[in-house]
Design a protein around this motif. Structure first.
Motif, PDB file in Angstrom:
ATOM      1  N   ALA B 237      15.761  33.662  24.726  1.00 17.00           N
ATOM      2  CA  ALA B 237      16.742  34.744  24.739  1.00 17.00           C
ATOM      3  C   ALA B 237      16.357  35.760  25.813  1.00 17.00           C
ATOM      4  O   ALA B 237      17.192  36.206  26.611  1.00 17.00           O
ATOM      5  N   ALA B 238      15.071  36.115  25.835  1.00 14.27           N
ATOM      6  CA  ALA B 238      14.601  37.098  26.815  1.00 14.27           C
ATOM      7  C   ALA B 238      14.828  36.592  28.239  1.00 14.27           C
ATOM      8  O   ALA B 238      15.224  37.358  29.123  1.00 14.27           O
ATOM      9  N   HIS B 239      14.608  35.319  28.464  1.00 12.70           N
ATOM     10  CA  HIS B 239      14.671  34.779  29.830  1.00 12.70           C
ATOM     11  C   HIS B 239      16.083  34.718  30.398  1.00 12.70           C
ATOM     12  O   HIS B 239      16.255  34.531  31.604  1.00 12.70           O
ATOM     13  N   VAL B 240      17.090  34.815  29.545  1.00 13.23           N
ATOM     14  CA  VAL B 240      18.465  34.814  30.087  1.00 13.23           C
ATOM     15  C   VAL B 240      19.192  36.119  29.768  1.00 13.23           C
ATOM     16  O   VAL B 240      20.397  36.229  29.986  1.00 13.23           O
ATOM     17  N   GLY B 241      18.465  37.092  29.224  1.00 12.23           N
ATOM     18  CA  GLY B 241      19.082  38.407  29.016  1.00 12.23           C
ATOM     19  C   GLY B 241      20.118  38.453  27.909  1.00 12.23           C
ATOM     20  O   GLY B 241      21.119  39.154  27.989  1.00 12.23           O
ATOM     21  N   TYR B 243      20.567  38.438  23.346  1.00 15.84           N
ATOM     22  CA  TYR B 243      19.901  38.966  22.162  1.00 15.84           C
ATOM     23  C   TYR B 243      19.409  37.817  21.287  1.00 15.84           C
ATOM     24  O   TYR B 243      20.082  36.781  21.179  1.00 15.84           O
ATOM     25  N   GLY B 244      18.258  38.017  20.697  1.00 18.21           N
ATOM     26  CA  GLY B 244      17.731  37.002  19.794  1.00 18.21           C
ATOM     27  C   GLY B 244      16.958  37.674  18.678  1.00 18.21           C
ATOM     28  O   GLY B 244      16.427  38.773  18.852  1.00 18.21           O
ATOM     29  N   PHE B 245      16.899  37.024  17.545  1.00 15.58           N
ATOM     30  CA  PHE B 245      16.189  37.613  16.404  1.00 15.58           C
ATOM     31  C   PHE B 245      15.470  36.527  15.630  1.00 15.58           C
ATOM     32  O   PHE B 245      16.074  35.538  15.218  1.00 15.58           O
ATOM     33  N   LYS B 246      14.166  36.729  15.462  1.00 14.77           N
ATOM     34  CA  LYS B 246      13.359  35.863  14.596  1.00 14.77           C
ATOM     35  C   LYS B 246      13.127  36.622  13.298  1.00 14.77           C
ATOM     36  O   LYS B 246      12.373  37.582  13.251  1.00 14.77           O
ATOM     37  N   PRO B 247      13.798  36.224  12.224  1.00 16.26           N
ATOM     38  CA  PRO B 247      13.560  36.910  10.950  1.00 16.26           C
ATOM     39  C   PRO B 247      12.182  36.561  10.386  1.00 16.26           C
ATOM     40  O   PRO B 247      11.528  35.635  10.863  1.00 16.26           O
ATOM     41  N   THR B 248      11.765  37.303   9.395  1.00 16.66           N
ATOM     42  CA  THR B 248      10.614  36.909   8.592  1.00 16.66           C
ATOM     43  C   THR B 248      10.879  35.526   8.007  1.00 16.66           C
ATOM     44  O   THR B 248      12.027  35.183   7.707  1.00 16.66           O
ATOM     45  N   GLY B 474      11.079  39.928  14.684  1.00 10.55           N
ATOM     46  CA  GLY B 474      11.149  40.421  16.055  1.00 10.55           C
ATOM     47  C   GLY B 474      12.507  40.172  16.675  1.00 10.55           C
ATOM     48  O   GLY B 474      13.054  39.085  16.557  1.00 10.55           O
ATOM     49  N   ALA B 475      13.022  41.206  17.351  1.00 13.72           N
ATOM     50  CA  ALA B 475      14.294  41.073  18.067  1.00 13.72           C
ATOM     51  C   ALA B 475      14.033  41.240  19.551  1.00 13.72           C
ATOM     52  O   ALA B 475      13.169  42.025  19.947  1.00 13.72           O
ATOM     53  N   VAL B 476      14.755  40.487  20.386  1.00 15.53           N
ATOM     54  CA  VAL B 476      14.688  40.740  21.827  1.00 15.53           C
ATOM     55  C   VAL B 476      16.046  41.203  22.325  1.00 15.53           C
ATOM     56  O   VAL B 476      17.080  40.828  21.759  1.00 15.53           O
ATOM     57  N   PHE B 477      15.999  42.031  23.359  1.00 14.43           N
ATOM     58  CA  PHE B 477      17.242  42.575  23.919  1.00 14.43           C
ATOM     59  C   PHE B 477      17.053  42.769  25.413  1.00 14.43           C
ATOM     60  O   PHE B 477      15.947  43.024  25.894  1.00 14.43           O
ATOM     61  N   PRO B 478      18.146  42.617  26.176  1.00 18.45           N
ATOM     62  CA  PRO B 478      18.042  42.709  27.632  1.00 18.45           C
ATOM     63  C   PRO B 478      17.835  44.156  28.066  1.00 18.45           C
ATOM     64  O   PRO B 478      18.386  45.068  27.450  1.00 18.45           O
ATOM     65  N   GLU B 510       9.697  38.144  44.806  1.00 21.93           N
ATOM     66  CA  GLU B 510      10.807  37.384  45.394  1.00 21.93           C
ATOM     67  C   GLU B 510      11.183  36.174  44.536  1.00 21.93           C
ATOM     68  O   GLU B 510      12.340  35.787  44.467  1.00 21.93           O
ATOM     69  N   LYS B 511      10.188  35.556  43.920  1.00 19.80           N
ATOM     70  CA  LYS B 511      10.461  34.383  43.079  1.00 19.80           C
ATOM     71  C   LYS B 511      11.449  34.704  41.962  1.00 19.80           C
ATOM     72  O   LYS B 511      12.108  33.819  41.434  1.00 19.80           O
ATOM     73  N   TYR B 512      11.467  35.981  41.566  1.00 21.63           N
ATOM     74  CA  TYR B 512      12.168  36.356  40.329  1.00 21.63           C
ATOM     75  C   TYR B 512      13.382  37.241  40.570  1.00 21.63           C
ATOM     76  O   TYR B 512      13.971  37.740  39.617  1.00 21.63           O
ATOM     77  N   THR B 513      13.745  37.453  41.817  1.00 23.56           N
ATOM     78  CA  THR B 513      14.836  38.388  42.120  1.00 23.56           C
ATOM     79  C   THR B 513      16.035  38.186  41.177  1.00 23.56           C
ATOM     80  O   THR B 513      16.524  37.068  41.021  1.00 23.56           O
ATOM     81  N   ASN B 514      16.459  39.285  40.570  1.00 20.20           N
ATOM     82  CA  ASN B 514      17.622  39.292  39.658  1.00 20.20           C
ATOM     83  C   ASN B 514      17.415  38.559  38.333  1.00 20.20           C
ATOM     84  O   ASN B 514      18.358  38.444  37.550  1.00 20.20           O
ATOM     85  N   ALA B 515      16.236  38.061  38.110  1.00 17.29           N
ATOM     86  CA  ALA B 515      15.999  37.409  36.799  1.00 17.29           C
ATOM     87  C   ALA B 515      16.019  38.482  35.710  1.00 17.29           C
ATOM     88  O   ALA B 515      15.499  39.578  35.889  1.00 17.29           O
ATOM     89  N   PRO B 516      16.615  38.162  34.552  1.00 16.79           N
ATOM     90  CA  PRO B 516      16.672  39.130  33.458  1.00 16.79           C
ATOM     91  C   PRO B 516      15.276  39.474  32.925  1.00 16.79           C
ATOM     92  O   PRO B 516      14.394  38.615  32.882  1.00 16.79           O
ATOM     93  N   VAL B 517      15.143  40.731  32.558  1.00 18.71           N
ATOM     94  CA  VAL B 517      13.911  41.202  31.929  1.00 18.71           C
ATOM     95  C   VAL B 517      14.299  41.843  30.597  1.00 18.71           C
ATOM     96  O   VAL B 517      15.158  42.722  30.548  1.00 18.71           O
ATOM     97  N   SER B 518      13.682  41.376  29.536  1.00 17.85           N
ATOM     98  CA  SER B 518      14.049  41.827  28.188  1.00 17.85           C
ATOM     99  C   SER B 518      12.833  42.405  27.488  1.00 17.85           C
ATOM    100  O   SER B 518      11.698  42.209  27.921  1.00 17.85           O
ATOM    101  N   LEU B 519      13.070  43.096  26.399  1.00 19.78           N
ATOM    102  CA  LEU B 519      11.962  43.600  25.585  1.00 19.78           C
ATOM    103  C   LEU B 519      12.087  43.093  24.159  1.00 19.78           C
ATOM    104  O   LEU B 519      13.139  42.579  23.760  1.00 19.78           O
ATOM    105  N   GLN B 520      11.005  43.269  23.435  1.00 16.90           N
ATOM    106  CA  GLN B 520      10.919  42.768  22.067  1.00 16.90           C
ATOM    107  C   GLN B 520      10.605  43.934  21.121  1.00 16.90           C
ATOM    108  O   GLN B 520       9.785  44.795  21.435  1.00 16.90           O
ATOM    109  N   LEU B 521      11.252  43.923  19.989  1.00 19.20           N
ATOM    110  CA  LEU B 521      11.043  44.964  18.990  1.00 19.20           C
ATOM    111  C   LEU B 521      10.514  44.298  17.723  1.00 19.20           C
ATOM    112  O   LEU B 521      11.134  43.378  17.199  1.00 19.20           O
ATOM    113  N   ILE B 522       9.372  44.790  17.256  1.00 20.81           N
ATOM    114  CA  ILE B 522       8.669  44.132  16.151  1.00 20.81           C
ATOM    115  C   ILE B 522       8.575  45.079  14.955  1.00 20.81           C
ATOM    116  O   ILE B 522       8.275  46.264  15.113  1.00 20.81           O
ATOM    117  N   GLY B 523       8.819  44.546  13.760  1.00 21.65           N
ATOM    118  CA  GLY B 523       8.660  45.340  12.542  1.00 21.65           C
ATOM    119  C   GLY B 523       7.666  44.681  11.606  1.00 21.65           C
ATOM    120  O   GLY B 523       7.234  43.540  11.844  1.00 21.65           O
TER     121      GLY B 523
END
Lengths: 545, 545
Positions: B237-241, B243-248, B474-478, B510-523
């Motif tokens: 999910a992070a690599h293409v920008g 949303y993704g969620f891994k529940p408990t 954990g949730a990821v978001f662009p 240069e290898k990564y130009t315009n590639a999505p960058v996402s973050l992860q939120l953990i509870g």
């Protein structure tokens, strides 16, 4: 060199542990007077001749909540209550051999401290709580054997649950016996010997929390902590006519207890309450979860205790037998009596048909899952000192054809079978509501094939262990006592299999006269609150308050 | 004899499976026109030249809830929506190789059926849902390989989660790729080959749910189902920008999926949502739990989805690095930008110090627990046909020094270590509130050391697998995309260890130009609802709706 280090044989080590226990009991003051040299069959009459009227009043006249109320009101001091229970516990020890250590000094010091507080504090303020030894104890110098001679004198500590109770103001005062490997439905080990039933010393007090049950059956405690992986709370509670509750796994922490096979996760144990009255079961759960123990033991389910309310009459299924072993006549009579009371109170009472669900298969699965290593670790700890392997240890490790040291792949297969069995049972339960939308709320069933058994005869676990395999919560409650006039042997019965024959042959009403007979109430996994709510309804139907 | 039975070599079997896939794609009507012979680096521009404006409108203009609304209002027919997503999925396949089978006939038949209903029905009425192949599929004739050549053509069925979605009126239309053993953080197998990133075909779409991520990254789906045991939802999910969620664990059922090592319980996977918008994550959970799936899969936690409400400003801890591997510059920039936005919105932002918690040790534990049998069963299934062991399979099974076939006793020791690690992490989290009573609500951290990696370079799992060990949701978001102007390489950095050097050396902007960058939120474990509620707050702070 200490005496323990000098102990060469397992007998020496065990004797050292007993001497320690005896020293703890020698502190009792005033000394117990009037314990007969030859103990009677039933220990129920002893208190009257040994304890003072005031001690009897304190230990007999209150439910747990009532005692908490007078402690909170400071009508009676914590110290007086503590001393009464300490003395009565010592009597219970003399009568049934249920104590591994009396915490005389610690308990009185704790009581004095609580009495010195300007305000009573905590949900368990001043309540004496007895505890199963292998759980450990608050304090860093605590010694815990878990009934292994090899572990005599071994330092241990507290556990998450006991820390919570301590924070809520309780008094720990007595630690109780359990069987070898903590895997018998009786209580006997090479250190402290055998614990007997306070109603009949020829019968077991059950196990593995059989020190607790004997102590509670003598009212040497009114609130105790047991543990259950195959019936170890429910069976002993049933055998002495008290209340017991095995919650769903992962609600109450066992983190910190001493046991073999740490890290095994195929089948796990849970702590739970054993008490002289019903309301104490819910109190235990409420207090245990009030501290949000999942913040300390992250394996626990994050779920507060949420009392359940029935809004319509219960639908109860009666499991008359489990399809393997026919219960003894007094157990069947207890089922009939309670079923009838429930019907009269307007509840829907139906039959639970266990036969197509194959409880024998459940036993094959769980008996193997108890010992994924074939019992190797347990036997190694026994071999460390050469202490004898007791008959019921042999029964549960060496005489089960299912027990072997599994490869990872074999273990996975077994876990798949377990999960399939669980899913099939869920489907069966769902089915009960398929026609009319009225699903069975709880199953009423025996907690054992009968009353407490003669010693070394607890060789059928099906009536409790089955629910451990499913991880269903279960409560036991007293119903009646064996009455030879009402409970004759059914001479026409033809046993269906070897286990059934073993159990059938065991019965003759005279052996069990006046022995308590209890029933078990089972709910679906994680519906703990519902089981205790159903128990209220059923006891009301039985005419209890 | 069927063609598959005649297939002698693994190559023949794989070719048979590809021919099947191609036959399913050949049904697409109208045929795709305008796909260039030589595909561009980024596939983002392709839709414009291949799809109709109406198809683009349907697949691009709606969030999941918005699309559900127009479907429910019947402003657009289910069939039109389904056809648009089928065609766009075919384009995604042409561009990224993300599909193992397009369900053309089944999906259109299902759409027609839903359109024929007098009233729209179900929470997911008419919604096209894409799915990870090894989960199985509704229907009894379903074939599922789980990416093993040995399992090509093997019959399978549905799972509990998909049955729920089906009952709620969804349309299944596309099944997506996953890597060999489903244990790479990329997507490549011997049957279907490699799936590439829709933003840059030289980069991975992540894994193991990398077919889903590529499809969603092309908007060939807006709502997909992934699975996660080490990052398999969050990393792709992070690599293409998206949303993704891994529940408990044990909230969403995986019962019914096809996989190796059934019955293993040391570390488990969970299904979870992958979607183009945030609100769809919560929708997934709500629908998944609405059917009370614990009544069918009794391993699940009995707990309804209970939306969480913050009543005071969040306290967020930022994990700038995990103490093992320094994230690439764009990841650190993303953390800074979001931290700053949160601070400006009045939240408390503090640092999360991973170093004393020893994340490297966590990896040692979980990497061993993934394969309690040393990977024997996985390798056996590969050996059955002789298909090659891919480099990232070698990496995760054969190149981890921790992986071996454990005895029961060794496994228990490892589980004890796992539990101790979990308890230590809990204590650390509790500590954050020790001084001022304001405990950290969530940890904001990288979902990977950087943007999507070049192929076969995903050899550090620490940023996701760590949270699987702890079973934290954990949730990821662009957040942003790589910008060489803003994200130069830090030439002064001195790597701390071999893994750090491997990751450091990988980076050049240069290898990564315009590639999505996402973050992860953990509870914390089982605070799933809180994580998604925190994500709302954080995105609001970022100026999103």
């Amino acid at each position: 060199m200490t005496a323990l280090q000098q102990a060469k044989t397992w007998e020496d080590k065990a004797a050292w542990a007993r001497a320690n226990r005896d020293a703890s009991l020698a502190k009792v003051e005033p000394k117990l007077q009037g314990v007969p040299d030859v103990l009677p069959l039933s220990s129920q009459g002893l208190a009257k001749s040994v304890l003072t009227p005031r001690e009897i009043e304190i230990t007999e006249n209150y439910s747990v909540n009532e005692l908490l109320a007078v402690l909170r009101e400071r009508t009676i001091s914590v110290e007086e209550v503590t001393r009464a229970f300490l003395r009565r516990a010592a009597l219970a020890q003399a009568a049934t051999n249920c104590i591994v250590g009396l915490m005389w000094d610690e308990a009185i010091a704790r009581a004095k401290y609580l009495d010195s507080l300007p305000e009573p504090k905590g949900m368990l303020f001043g309540l004496p709580i007895s505890t199963k030894e292998h759980h450990g104890m608050v304090g860093s110098d605590v010694v815990t054997t878990a009934s292994f001679v090899a572990w005599v004198g071994k330092k241990h500590g507290s556990n998450v649950l006991y820390d919570t109770f301590w924070d809520e103001g309780c008094v720990f005062y007595a630690r109780t016996t359990q069987p070898q490997t903590i895997m018998h439905l009786e209580t006997n080990n090479n250190i402290f010997g055998r614990t007997v039933n306070p109603y009949n010393r020829d019968l077991t007090s059950g196990g593995s929390s059989g020190g607790e049950s004997a102590l509670l059956g003598m009212r040497g405690s009114i609130f105790g902590v047991g543990g259950d992986i195959g019936g170890s709370i429910r069976c002993p509670a049933a055998h002495v006519g008290i209340y017991g509750f095995k919650p769903t796994l992962k609600r109450v922490s066992v983190s910190g207890q001493r046991s073999i096979m740490a890290g095994k996760e195929t089948i796990a144990s849970t702590a739970g309450p054993m008490a002289v009255d019903r309301e104490a079961l819910e109190l235990f759960m409420k207090v245990a979860l009030s501290s949000e123990p999942w913040r300390i033991d992250p394996s626990l389910t994050v779920k507060e205790w949420t009392p359940y309310k029935f809004t319509k009459p219960l639908k109860i299924a009666i499991q008359w037998w489990d399809g393997v072993v026919q219960p003894h006549p007094p157990m069947t009579r207890a089922l009939k009596e309670v079923a009838e009371a429930c019907r009269k109170a307007g509840m829907e009472v139906v039959d639970w048909d266990s036969e197509p669900l194959d409880h024998a298969k459940a036993w094959d699965i769980i008996s193997a899952l108890y010992w994924p290593d074939g019992g190797e670790e347990a036997l190694e700890v026994l071999q460390e000192t050469g202490e004898p392997i007791l008959p019921l240890t042999k029964f549960i490790i060496q005489e089960q054809p299912t027990v072997k040291n599994h490869t990872q792949h074999e273990l996975w297969e077994l876990c798949v079978k377990r999960d399939e069995y669980r899913a099939a049972y869920s489907r069966a339960w769902n089915e009960t509501g398929a026609k009319d939308g009225k699903e069975v709320d709880v199953i009423l069933c025996p907690p054992s094939f009968g009353a407490a058994t003669p010693h070394d005869q607890s060789r059928y676990w099906g009536y409790t262990a089955h629910w451990n395999l499913l991880d269903y919560p279960g409560a036991v409650f007293p119903v009646t006592t064996v009455d030879p006039a009402k409970d004759p042997k059914d001479l026409s019965y033809v046993p269906k299999n070897d286990q059934d024959k073993f159990v059938y042959d065991m019965y003759s009403p005279e052996k069990y006269t006046n022995a308590p007979v209890s029933l078990q109430l089972i709910g679906r996994r994680q519906y703990d609150e519902k089981v205790l709510a159903a128990l209220v309804e059923i006891e009301h139907a039985m005419g209890r308050k």
